[in-house]
Motif scaffolding. Structure first.
Motif, PDB file in Angstrom:
ATOM      1  N   ASN A  41      -7.278  -5.056 -13.640  1.00  0.00           N
ATOM      2  CA  ASN A  41      -7.187  -3.775 -12.939  1.00  0.00           C
ATOM      3  C   ASN A  41      -7.365  -3.930 -11.436  1.00  0.00           C
ATOM      4  N   ALA A  42      -7.230  -5.159 -10.924  1.00  0.00           N
ATOM      5  CA  ALA A  42      -7.555  -5.431  -9.524  1.00  0.00           C
ATOM      6  C   ALA A  42      -6.546  -4.845  -8.549  1.00  0.00           C
ATOM      7  N   PHE A  43      -5.258  -5.009  -8.835  1.00  0.00           N
ATOM      8  CA  PHE A  43      -4.234  -4.675  -7.852  1.00  0.00           C
ATOM      9  C   PHE A  43      -3.352  -3.494  -8.237  1.00  0.00           C
ATOM     10  N   VAL A  44      -3.241  -3.236  -9.526  1.00  0.00           N
ATOM     11  CA  VAL A  44      -2.454  -2.093 -10.000  1.00  0.00           C
ATOM     12  C   VAL A  44      -3.204  -1.427 -11.145  1.00  0.00           C
ATOM     13  N   PRO A  45      -2.983  -0.137 -11.369  1.00  0.00           N
ATOM     14  CA  PRO A  45      -3.614   0.534 -12.517  1.00  0.00           C
ATOM     15  C   PRO A  45      -3.138  -0.076 -13.835  1.00  0.00           C
ATOM     16  N   VAL A  46      -4.041  -0.172 -14.788  1.00  0.00           N
ATOM     17  CA  VAL A  46      -3.740  -0.803 -16.073  1.00  0.00           C
ATOM     18  C   VAL A  46      -2.760   0.030 -16.896  1.00  0.00           C
ATOM     19  N   ASN A  47      -2.728   1.343 -16.681  1.00  0.00           N
ATOM     20  CA  ASN A  47      -1.902   2.210 -17.536  1.00  0.00           C
ATOM     21  C   ASN A  47      -0.410   1.928 -17.407  1.00  0.00           C
ATOM     22  N   GLY A  48       0.017   1.206 -16.377  1.00  0.00           N
ATOM     23  CA  GLY A  48       1.430   0.871 -16.234  1.00  0.00           C
ATOM     24  C   GLY A  48       1.825  -0.421 -16.925  1.00  0.00           C
ATOM     25  N   MET A  49       0.866  -1.114 -17.531  1.00  0.00           N
ATOM     26  CA  MET A  49       1.148  -2.389 -18.196  1.00  0.00           C
ATOM     27  C   MET A  49       1.588  -2.155 -19.643  1.00  0.00           C
ATOM     28  N   PRO A  50       2.283  -3.135 -20.254  1.00  0.00           N
ATOM     29  CA  PRO A  50       2.556  -3.060 -21.689  1.00  0.00           C
ATOM     30  C   PRO A  50       1.242  -2.959 -22.469  1.00  0.00           C
ATOM     31  N   LYS A  51       1.297  -2.385 -23.655  1.00  0.00           N
ATOM     32  CA  LYS A  51       0.083  -2.098 -24.424  1.00  0.00           C
ATOM     33  C   LYS A  51      -0.767  -3.337 -24.663  1.00  0.00           C
ATOM     34  N   GLY A  97       0.780  -1.229   0.000  1.00  0.00           N
ATOM     35  CA  GLY A  97       0.000   0.000   0.000  1.00  0.00           C
ATOM     36  C   GLY A  97       0.807   1.272   0.000  1.00  0.00           C
ATOM     37  N   GLY A  98       1.991   1.243   0.591  1.00  0.00           N
ATOM     38  CA  GLY A  98       2.794   2.447   0.660  1.00  0.00           C
ATOM     39  C   GLY A  98       3.808   2.579  -0.450  1.00  0.00           C
ATOM     40  N   SER A  99       3.745   1.693  -1.452  1.00  0.00           N
ATOM     41  CA  SER A  99       4.757   1.729  -2.510  1.00  0.00           C
ATOM     42  C   SER A  99       4.172   1.754  -3.924  1.00  0.00           C
ATOM     43  N   ILE A 100       2.853   1.622  -4.062  1.00  0.00           N
ATOM     44  CA  ILE A 100       2.221   1.615  -5.385  1.00  0.00           C
ATOM     45  C   ILE A 100       1.576   2.967  -5.649  1.00  0.00           C
ATOM     46  N   ALA A 101       1.947   3.576  -6.766  1.00  0.00           N
ATOM     47  CA  ALA A 101       1.428   4.896  -7.119  1.00  0.00           C
ATOM     48  C   ALA A 101       0.096   4.761  -7.845  1.00  0.00           C
ATOM     49  N   VAL A 108       1.673   8.031  -4.405  1.00  0.00           N
ATOM     50  CA  VAL A 108       1.908   6.914  -3.498  1.00  0.00           C
ATOM     51  C   VAL A 108       1.189   7.221  -2.191  1.00  0.00           C
ATOM     52  N   SER A 109       0.032   6.658  -2.033  1.00  0.00           N
ATOM     53  CA  SER A 109      -0.803   6.938  -0.860  1.00  0.00           C
ATOM     54  C   SER A 109      -1.413   5.641  -0.369  1.00  0.00           C
ATOM     55  N   ALA A 110      -1.096   5.284   0.871  1.00  0.00           N
ATOM     56  CA  ALA A 110      -1.632   4.044   1.438  1.00  0.00           C
ATOM     57  C   ALA A 110      -3.158   4.098   1.505  1.00  0.00           C
ATOM     58  N   ASN A 111      -3.715   5.234   1.855  1.00  0.00           N
ATOM     59  CA  ASN A 111      -5.171   5.342   1.968  1.00  0.00           C
ATOM     60  C   ASN A 111      -5.843   5.224   0.607  1.00  0.00           C
ATOM     61  N   ALA A 112      -5.292   5.895  -0.405  1.00  0.00           N
ATOM     62  CA  ALA A 112      -5.858   5.800  -1.755  1.00  0.00           C
ATOM     63  C   ALA A 112      -5.777   4.367  -2.268  1.00  0.00           C
ATOM     64  N   TYR A 113      -4.669   3.697  -1.959  1.00  0.00           N
ATOM     65  CA  TYR A 113      -4.522   2.319  -2.433  1.00  0.00           C
ATOM     66  C   TYR A 113      -5.541   1.390  -1.771  1.00  0.00           C
ATOM     67  N   LYS A 114      -5.877   1.648  -0.522  1.00  0.00           N
ATOM     68  CA  LYS A 114      -6.904   0.839   0.139  1.00  0.00           C
ATOM     69  C   LYS A 114      -8.229   0.928  -0.604  1.00  0.00           C
ATOM     70  N   GLN A 115      -8.613   2.150  -0.968  1.00  0.00           N
ATOM     71  CA  GLN A 115      -9.874   2.333  -1.668  1.00  0.00           C
ATOM     72  C   GLN A 115      -9.827   1.675  -3.046  1.00  0.00           C
ATOM     73  N   LEU A 127      -7.860  -0.901  -3.878  1.00  0.00           N
ATOM     74  CA  LEU A 127      -7.573  -2.329  -3.771  1.00  0.00           C
ATOM     75  C   LEU A 127      -8.779  -3.192  -3.452  1.00  0.00           C
ATOM     76  N   MET A 128      -9.661  -2.743  -2.567  1.00  0.00           N
ATOM     77  CA  MET A 128     -10.622  -3.661  -1.963  1.00  0.00           C
ATOM     78  C   MET A 128     -11.567  -4.327  -2.950  1.00  0.00           C
ATOM     79  N   ALA A 129     -12.007  -3.606  -3.970  1.00  0.00           N
ATOM     80  CA  ALA A 129     -12.875  -4.237  -4.969  1.00  0.00           C
ATOM     81  C   ALA A 129     -12.149  -5.402  -5.644  1.00  0.00           C
ATOM     82  N   GLY A 130     -10.841  -5.229  -5.880  1.00  0.00           N
ATOM     83  CA  GLY A 130     -10.053  -6.309  -6.475  1.00  0.00           C
ATOM     84  C   GLY A 130      -9.934  -7.512  -5.558  1.00  0.00           C
ATOM     85  N   ILE A 131      -9.732  -7.276  -4.262  1.00  0.00           N
ATOM     86  CA  ILE A 131      -9.645  -8.383  -3.305  1.00  0.00           C
ATOM     87  C   ILE A 131     -10.988  -9.105  -3.204  1.00  0.00           C
TER      88      ILE A 131
END
Length: 281
Positions: free
Chosen positions: A202-212, A57-61, A67-74, A76-80
């Motif tokens: 798109n569950a755990f990381v934003p899709v925009n960081g993936m290869p095309k 949570g504290g390392s994913i932008a 990089v916000s732990a609170n934003a990542y919680k919001q 992340l949870m739908a993906g979990i």
């Protein structure tokens, strides 16, 4: 008369529903007699919540939030939640394979019951267990700081779509359980394909960081549609995160896409599983 003879008794919708509920009660009763099955099914997703929240949570932008732990919680949870309901597939596969290996399915096949009732009953029982797990998981998510920002109707609709996806995937598990020879093979076969499905999404990381190429795969992934729909209905969308980076229709209309995907998967794999059930020895 045997269910395989196509008797009127076995073909009626009312009879099919009654038979399915009887089988579901049988499976639920068996689950309560083996409480460790339910316990372990709850522990695993809780561990995912804790690990992803406090380790990653504290390392994913997150776009728009940094990089916000609170934003990542919001985020992340739908993906979990979605990962949890889809992993019920393995339970369905193993349960049906175990019944096959013990001859229980052959016994059911000899009774005057609807042809699909054994499988429908099993998937309904798994749906109940998944719902219980989801309730516990939501409570844990609230404890670690997750919050919803929509009215109760939308929140319940979000959980409804999650359960519908889980139910659809249990039919895939049913087909796998009927197609393998041992419960051990069913457990492996029921879960191994879920890892690329859930992580190329798109569950755990934003899709925009993936290869095309993976962006297209992720945004047309049925799993991603339900995750996006749940985020929207929970009010967990983040302003800086675009709905779609490829213009994919499922990401632009995630609620409808989730519903359509789940119904299509249910219809297709229920037909395949019932057909396999009729033919299996």
């Amino acid at each position: 008369m045997s269910a395989l003879t196509g008797s009127p008794r076995a073909g009626g919708v009312g009879q099919s529903a009654r038979d399915s509920l009887i089988v579901a009660r049988r499976n639920l009763r068996r689950m309560t007699r083996i409480p460790e099955t339910i316990l372990f099914g709850i522990i695993q997703p809780v561990m995912f919540v804790v690990l992803f929240t406090y380790v990653f949570g504290g390392s994913i932008a997150i776009p728009g939030a940094g990089v916000s732990a609170n934003a990542y919680k919001q985020f992340l949870m739908a993906g979990i939640f979605a990962q949890t309901v889809t992993f019920a597939t393995a339970s369905s596969s193993a349960g049906i394979a175990e019944d096959m290996s013990k001859g229980i399915v052959d016994r059911f096949r000899s009774l005057p019951m609807a042809r699909g009732a054994v499988l429908t009953g099993r998937t309904l029982a798994d749906l109940v267990q998944t719902a219980v797990t989801l309730v516990v998981l939501a409570a844990v998510a609230l404890l670690v700081g997750w919050r919803t920002h929509e009215n109760i109707g939308k929140v319940l609709a979000g959980f409804g779509l999650l359960l519908l996806l889980g139910y659809a995937f249990t039919w895939i598990g049913a087909l796998i359980g009927l197609s393998v020879r041992t419960p051990e093979a069913a457990t492996s076969g029921g879960i191994i394909w879920l890892f690329p499905l859930t992580f190329i999404s798109n569950a755990f990381v934003p899709v925009n960081g993936m290869p095309k190429v993976l962006q297209y795969v992720a945004e047309w992934n049925p799993f991603s549609a339900t995750v996006a729909a749940a985020r929207e209905l929970f009010g967990n969308t983040i302003d800086g995160v675009p709905k779609s980076v490829t213009g994919a229709w499922p990401m632009e209309h995630p609620v409808w896409a989730s519903l359509i995907w789940s119904v299509l998967i249910t219809v297709a794999f229920r037909a395949l599983a019932v057909r396999k059930y009729r033919r299996v020895a």
